[in-house]
Motif scaffolding. Structure first.
Motif, PDB file in Angstrom:
ATOM      1  N   PHE A   1      11.573  45.686  -6.985  1.00  0.00           N
ATOM      2  CA  PHE A   1      11.041  46.752  -7.831  1.00  0.00           C
ATOM      3  C   PHE A   1      10.482  47.921  -7.007  1.00  0.00           C
ATOM      4  O   PHE A   1       9.810  48.797  -7.545  1.00  0.00           O
ATOM      5  CB  PHE A   1       9.971  46.190  -8.769  1.00  0.00           C
ATOM      6  N   ASN A   2      10.766  47.877  -5.697  1.00  0.00           N
ATOM      7  CA  ASN A   2      10.384  48.974  -4.800  1.00  0.00           C
ATOM      8  C   ASN A   2       8.873  49.235  -4.814  1.00  0.00           C
ATOM      9  O   ASN A   2       8.419  50.377  -4.845  1.00  0.00           O
ATOM     10  CB  ASN A   2      11.136  50.261  -5.169  1.00  0.00           C
ATOM     11  N   ILE A   3       8.091  48.158  -4.822  1.00  0.00           N
ATOM     12  CA  ILE A   3       6.640  48.262  -4.735  1.00  0.00           C
ATOM     13  C   ILE A   3       6.169  47.306  -3.650  1.00  0.00           C
ATOM     14  O   ILE A   3       6.928  46.437  -3.187  1.00  0.00           O
ATOM     15  CB  ILE A   3       5.942  47.926  -6.070  1.00  0.00           C
ATOM     16  N   SER A   4       4.927  47.413  -3.231  1.00  0.00           N
ATOM     17  CA  SER A   4       4.399  46.523  -2.195  1.00  0.00           C
ATOM     18  C   SER A   4       3.932  45.210  -2.821  1.00  0.00           C
ATOM     19  O   SER A   4       3.558  45.178  -3.999  1.00  0.00           O
ATOM     20  CB  SER A   4       3.226  47.179  -1.475  1.00  0.00           C
ATOM     21  N   PRO A   5       3.957  44.112  -2.066  1.00  0.00           N
ATOM     22  CA  PRO A   5       3.450  42.842  -2.587  1.00  0.00           C
ATOM     23  C   PRO A   5       2.001  42.949  -3.057  1.00  0.00           C
ATOM     24  O   PRO A   5       1.617  42.343  -4.063  1.00  0.00           O
ATOM     25  CB  PRO A   5       3.579  41.887  -1.394  1.00  0.00           C
ATOM     26  N   GLY A   6       1.189  43.730  -2.333  1.00  0.00           N
ATOM     27  CA  GLY A   6      -0.205  43.903  -2.741  1.00  0.00           C
ATOM     28  C   GLY A   6      -0.327  44.582  -4.088  1.00  0.00           C
ATOM     29  O   GLY A   6      -1.156  44.201  -4.925  1.00  0.00           O
ATOM     30  N   TYR A   7       0.506  45.595  -4.315  1.00  0.00           N
ATOM     31  CA  TYR A   7       0.479  46.303  -5.601  1.00  0.00           C
ATOM     32  C   TYR A   7       0.930  45.368  -6.726  1.00  0.00           C
ATOM     33  O   TYR A   7       0.376  45.401  -7.832  1.00  0.00           O
ATOM     34  CB  TYR A   7       1.376  47.534  -5.550  1.00  0.00           C
ATOM     35  N   LEU A   8       1.914  44.527  -6.430  1.00  0.00           N
ATOM     36  CA  LEU A   8       2.391  43.566  -7.429  1.00  0.00           C
ATOM     37  C   LEU A   8       1.255  42.634  -7.844  1.00  0.00           C
ATOM     38  O   LEU A   8       1.048  42.380  -9.047  1.00  0.00           O
ATOM     39  CB  LEU A   8       3.561  42.765  -6.861  1.00  0.00           C
ATOM     40  N   SER A   9       0.495  42.131  -6.873  1.00  0.00           N
ATOM     41  CA  SER A   9      -0.629  41.246  -7.190  1.00  0.00           C
ATOM     42  C   SER A   9      -1.684  41.974  -8.008  1.00  0.00           C
ATOM     43  O   SER A   9      -2.230  41.424  -8.976  1.00  0.00           O
ATOM     44  CB  SER A   9      -1.257  40.706  -5.900  1.00  0.00           C
TER      45      SER A   9
END
Length: 284
Positions: free
Chosen positions: A203-211
């Motif tokens: 989804f072209n986002i960072s793992p931190g942003y996903l969390s």
């Protein structure tokens, strides 16, 4: 799916509030094994057929009741119900999470689940619904016999949900979020080797942003949601197939059968085999 839920809510909302049609699981008895026991309020609607349930009542009673089509059962936060699945029935469960509302429609044909469909109304906060839930929770534990005021509150909750669903169908953009997309991705790819990092990359986002997205907009963390999806699918395979436990574990995305059994037991208070015997018959 949204259209089907809309039609169910519309039918229930139009039948009018009656104390006879609303029952409350208001009791302190300990839940039996495999009872549905959540920390948030729920509503059970019988759409077709009849649903037999065990419910807590009073200080220590457990009652067995058969709820016919058109009836509603309100289960307050931290209370429970235990469906017995004795006869064919189609029922809809509504779970009121912090910001989302979850819908689950189960079709039991008398021997097995033909279908279990799920739908989430995301980011659907409603001042009206929050106030109605607050009132319902404050009154629920005193409803040994359902009062007229309480019945009106429950029907008002259904009407508010109907309004939200209808508005969402008329304005997809307003209800379909990035979190919806991610959850849909997990719902479809649960059987694959997926994790926070490769989902974030997709989804072209960072793992931190996903969390942070799950923490901010959902009541459940990423890993917990993925486990929930996998365990939900495993239940369908346990009741509708003769696959071995290790085969089900693999098909649901678990690489270790022992870990699958541990996660299953933690979330259901029983082993996969015990769940299969309960829901499919001990001879299976």
């Amino acid at each position: 799916m949204a259209a089907f839920i809309q039609s169910i809510l519309s039918e229930f909302s139009s039948q009018g509030s009656t104390t006879e049609s609303v029952l409350v699981a208001s009791g302190n008895a300990q839940p039996p094994a495999m009872a549905y026991h959540l920390h948030v309020p729920r509503i059970e609607l019988v759409v077709k057929g009849a649903l037999t349930m065990l419910l807590p009542k009073g200080s220590d009673r457990v009652v067995k009741c058969t709820r016919p089509v058109g009836t509603i059962t309100y289960i307050p936060a931290n209370s429970w119900n235990s469906p017995q699945w004795e006869s064919p029935v189609i029922c809809m469960s509504i779970v009121f999470w912090k910001q989302d509302v979850g819908f689950s429609i189960s079709n039991w044909d008398g021997t097995r689940f033909k279908e279990v469909e799920k739908f989430n109304l995301q980011n659907s906060s409603s001042t009206v619904r929050d106030r109605l839930l607050e009132l319902a929770e404050s009154l629920a534990w005193a409803q040994d016999r359902t009062g007229e005021t309480f019945a009106h509150i429950v029907y008002a909750l259904l009407s508010d949900l109907l309004y939200q669903i209808t508005e969402g169908m008329n304005n997809h953009k307003g209800t379909f979020t990035l979190l919806d997309e991610i959850k849909s991705h997990l719902d479809s790819h649960y059987h694959m080797e997926i994790n926070r990092e490769n989902v974030a990359e997709a989804f072209n986002i960072s793992p931190g942003y996903l969390s942070r997205l799950f923490s901010r907009e959902s009541d459940i963390k990423f890993n917990e949601y993925l486990k929930l999806v996998r365990i939900s699918r495993s239940k369908t395979l346990l009741t509708n197939t003769n696959l071995k436990i290790n085969e089900i574990s693999e098909k649901c995305g678990f690489t270790d059968t022992n870990y699958f059994c541990k996660v299953f037991r933690d979330s259901n208070d029983c082993t996969p085999l015990e769940y299969r015997r309960k829901n499919k018959g001990a001879s299976q």
